[in-house]
Motif scaffolding. Structure first.
Motif, short mmCIF file in Angstrom:
data_model
loop_
_atom_site.label_atom_id
_atom_site.label_comp_id
_atom_site.label_asym_id
_atom_site.label_seq_id
_atom_site.Cartn_x
_atom_site.Cartn_y
_atom_site.Cartn_z
N ILE A 106 46.79 3.99 -17.30
CA ILE A 106 45.40 3.88 -17.77
C ILE A 106 44.48 3.58 -16.60
CG2 ILE A 106 43.82 2.49 -19.17
CD1 ILE A 106 46.11 2.09 -21.17
N GLU A 107 44.89 2.64 -15.73
CA GLU A 107 44.06 2.30 -14.57
C GLU A 107 43.91 3.46 -13.62
OE1 GLU A 107 42.26 -0.55 -14.11
OE2 GLU A 107 42.88 -0.80 -16.18
N ARG A 108 44.97 4.22 -13.38
CA ARG A 108 44.88 5.38 -12.50
C ARG A 108 43.92 6.42 -13.07
NH1 ARG A 108 48.72 5.36 -8.49
NH2 ARG A 108 48.65 7.60 -8.13
N ALA A 109 44.00 6.62 -14.38
CA ALA A 109 43.10 7.59 -15.01
C ALA A 109 41.65 7.13 -14.91
CB ALA A 109 43.50 7.79 -16.47
N LEU A 110 41.40 5.83 -15.09
CA LEU A 110 40.05 5.30 -14.98
C LEU A 110 39.50 5.44 -13.57
CD1 LEU A 110 40.36 2.06 -17.15
CD2 LEU A 110 38.98 4.07 -17.67
N GLN A 111 40.40 5.36 -12.56
CA GLN A 111 39.99 5.48 -11.16
C GLN A 111 39.90 6.93 -10.70
OE1 GLN A 111 43.01 3.20 -9.17
NE2 GLN A 111 42.68 1.46 -10.54
N GLY A 112 40.31 7.87 -11.57
CA GLY A 112 40.28 9.27 -11.19
C GLY A 112 41.42 9.66 -10.27
N VAL A 113 42.49 8.86 -10.26
CA VAL A 113 43.65 9.15 -9.41
C VAL A 113 44.66 9.95 -10.22
CG1 VAL A 113 45.51 8.14 -8.03
CG2 VAL A 113 43.26 7.02 -8.14
N ASP A 114 45.28 10.96 -9.59
CA ASP A 114 46.24 11.80 -10.30
C ASP A 114 47.42 10.98 -10.81
OD1 ASP A 114 44.74 14.06 -9.93
OD2 ASP A 114 45.79 14.68 -8.12
N ILE A 115 47.96 11.38 -11.94
CA ILE A 115 49.11 10.72 -12.54
C ILE A 115 50.38 11.18 -11.82
CG2 ILE A 115 50.45 10.43 -14.66
CD1 ILE A 115 47.70 9.04 -14.61
N ASP A 116 51.25 10.23 -11.51
CA ASP A 116 52.43 10.52 -10.70
C ASP A 116 53.72 10.53 -11.50
OD1 ASP A 116 52.22 7.87 -11.25
OD2 ASP A 116 52.07 7.20 -9.18
N ALA A 117 53.68 11.00 -12.74
CA ALA A 117 54.88 11.14 -13.56
C ALA A 117 54.67 12.31 -14.51
CB ALA A 117 55.15 9.86 -14.34
N ASP A 118 55.76 12.78 -15.09
CA ASP A 118 55.70 13.94 -15.99
C ASP A 118 55.82 13.56 -17.46
OD1 ASP A 118 55.88 16.04 -13.79
OD2 ASP A 118 57.73 14.91 -13.42
N VAL A 119 56.64 12.55 -17.74
CA VAL A 119 56.94 12.14 -19.11
C VAL A 119 56.86 10.63 -19.20
CG1 VAL A 119 58.75 12.06 -20.89
CG2 VAL A 119 58.45 14.14 -19.52
N TYR A 120 56.42 10.12 -20.36
CA TYR A 120 56.49 8.68 -20.61
C TYR A 120 57.39 8.45 -21.81
CZ TYR A 120 55.17 3.78 -20.39
OH TYR A 120 55.21 2.42 -20.21
N VAL A 121 58.35 7.54 -21.66
CA VAL A 121 59.27 7.17 -22.72
C VAL A 121 59.08 5.68 -23.02
CG1 VAL A 121 61.70 6.84 -23.31
CG2 VAL A 121 60.96 8.95 -22.20
N GLY A 122 58.82 5.34 -24.28
CA GLY A 122 58.63 3.94 -24.65
C GLY A 122 57.25 3.64 -25.18
N LEU A 123 56.57 4.65 -25.67
CA LEU A 123 55.23 4.47 -26.22
C LEU A 123 55.30 3.89 -27.63
CD1 LEU A 123 53.90 7.93 -25.06
CD2 LEU A 123 53.00 5.74 -24.25
N ASN A 124 54.35 3.02 -27.95
CA ASN A 124 54.24 2.52 -29.32
C ASN A 124 52.78 2.63 -29.76
OD1 ASN A 124 52.83 0.06 -28.48
ND2 ASN A 124 54.82 -0.64 -27.72
N VAL A 125 52.51 2.29 -31.00
CA VAL A 125 51.17 2.49 -31.54
C VAL A 125 50.14 1.60 -30.84
CG1 VAL A 125 51.42 0.84 -33.42
CG2 VAL A 125 49.85 2.77 -33.69
N ASP A 126 50.53 0.40 -30.41
CA ASP A 126 49.60 -0.46 -29.69
C ASP A 126 49.16 0.18 -28.38
OD1 ASP A 126 49.72 -2.45 -31.62
OD2 ASP A 126 51.43 -3.43 -30.68
N MET A 127 50.10 0.78 -27.67
CA MET A 127 49.76 1.47 -26.42
C MET A 127 48.82 2.63 -26.68
SD MET A 127 53.43 1.65 -24.48
CE MET A 127 54.31 0.19 -23.89
N LEU A 128 49.10 3.38 -27.73
CA LEU A 128 48.27 4.55 -28.04
C LEU A 128 46.85 4.13 -28.36
CD1 LEU A 128 48.13 7.58 -28.45
CD2 LEU A 128 48.85 7.23 -30.82
#
Length: 383
Positions: A106-128
């Motif tokens: 989230i912080e990288r996206a807010l700073q406009g920095v490219d995301i350095d991963a392809d997949v995220y495993v472990g998401l829950n509704v609070d994170m979303l």
């Protein structure tokens, strides 16, 4: 600047370190296949180490997740998934475990920095909900046509926009120690109302819902059972009956193991782990209050802008295969998300699913969960 500029490999175990990670815990608990506790924000001033991939090497897939998915003290799905995926696909699978988990991205996206991963495993509704509240543009791409997605159990899908695919679920329940009765025959109450009886005074350990996923699930279960207008009254009665609210799952569960109280809010797969460790199952009985358990599914998705979109989707489909679902369930001590998982008889014997699963929708939680937890915190702190 390419996305992978910020990825550096650490050791030979397939875990990558990410620039900008700081000390902290995740958004859940360390029991029942879920992740750590309260998250912190990423450091916006960190820099990374540049690496390249030779043309002759297989493509690299970076899967970000919480630490326990890779290196829990008991068992973790991560190493087995890496070995199995790499044996079947012409690719290298590396795990990234940033300390602040989804907040890092989230912080990288807010700073406009490219995301350095392809997949995220472990998401829950609070994170979303957190992602959607803080970011104007999406962090993940829709994945509504992944093979095997139709096998996911009804009620576990928690993203109305189709970005996340569930891969496992836990059910929050009461775990109780039968041997703590006067004659070694302690029996937990069967309903929320019975939990308030004088005979159960001081018997329950739970967790703070403002920083613990199990504690929040139990709070939400009381909201479902007593209604938004009645759950605070119910908690007032729980307090009068000397409920103990501790900081997190680990603290409360360790107190339960030390027999400080005969009941703890935990997970209905508790006997799977207890049996594996050779523990007395009479000390790990399961009780579903009102014949219900609160469902806590975990999901996975593909980051928007990945340069490995097909390989990322291959990984999601791989995660939903019956054999892989069975392995994840056993190693993560959680239920598979699909109806087609290959599970050994031993797991099915000791993992208990509730007669009825309870949960709130994304929209209900987005609009109300902060108000419900804050109202609980104000009332509880005032006592």
């Amino acid at each position: 600047m390419k996305r992978r500029t910020f990825v550096r490999t650490v050791g030979a175990g397939g875990v990558v370190g990410l620039a900008g990670c700081v000390g902290g815990n995740g958004g859940g608990d360390s029991g029942g296949g879920s992740n750590g506790d309260t998250a912190t924000e990423a450091d916006s001033d960190s820099t990374g180490t540049t690496t390249g991939t030779a043309a002759s090497e297989p493509p690299e897939l970076v899967v970000s997740t919480y630490g326990a998915f890779v290196d829990a003290p008991s068992t973790s799905p991560g190493p087995w998934l890496k070995e199995t995926f790499e044996s079947e696909f012409d690719a290298t699978l590396d795990f990234a475990t940033p300390d602040s988990e989804i907040n890092y991205y989230i912080e990288r996206a807010l700073q406009g920095v490219d995301i350095d991963a392809d997949v995220y495993v472990g998401l829950n509704v609070d994170m979303l909900i957190r992602i959607d509240e803080r970011l104007d543009e999406g962090l993940f791409t829709p994945v509504d046509d992944v093979s095997g997605q139709g096998d996911v159990k009804e009620g576990l899908n928690f993203d109305p926009d189709g970005r996340i695919v569930p891969y496992d679920t836990s059910y929050v329940s009461i775990v109780y120690n039968e041997t703590m009765g006067d004659d070694g025959d302690y029996v937990a109450p069967e309903t929320f109302d019975a939990l308030l009886e004088p005979e159960f005074e001081g018997d329950l350990l739970t967790q703070n819902p403002t920083g613990s996923s199990t504690g929040k699930s139990f709070l939400l279960h009381t909201v479902d059972a007593k209604g938004p207008d009645g759950y605070l009254d119910y908690w007032e009665e729980l307090q009068a009956n000397d409920v103990r609210v501790l900081s997190d799952w680990s603290t409360s569960y360790n107190a339960f193991l030390e027999e400080e109280a005969p009941m703890v809010v935990s997970y209905s797969t508790d006997q799977v782990y207890a049996n594996r460790e050779g523990q007395d199952l009479a000390k790990h009985r399961i009780r579903f209050l009102n014949d219900e358990g609160y469902a806590y599914p975990e999901g996975m998705s593909v980051f928007e802008g990945t340069d490995r979109p097909e390989l990322a989707r291959d990984f999601l489909e791989f995660m939903l295969r019956p054999d892989v679902q069975g392995e994840i369930a056993q190693r993560n001590v959680a239920f598979p998300a699909t109806t087609t998982a290959d599970l050994p008889e031993e797991f099915a014997e000791y993992a208990q699913a509730p007669p009825e699963a309870v949960t709130f929708t994304y929209d209900e939680l987005r609009d109300n969960v902060s108000e419900w937890t804050q109202a609980w915190e104000r009332q509880f702190a005032s006592k």
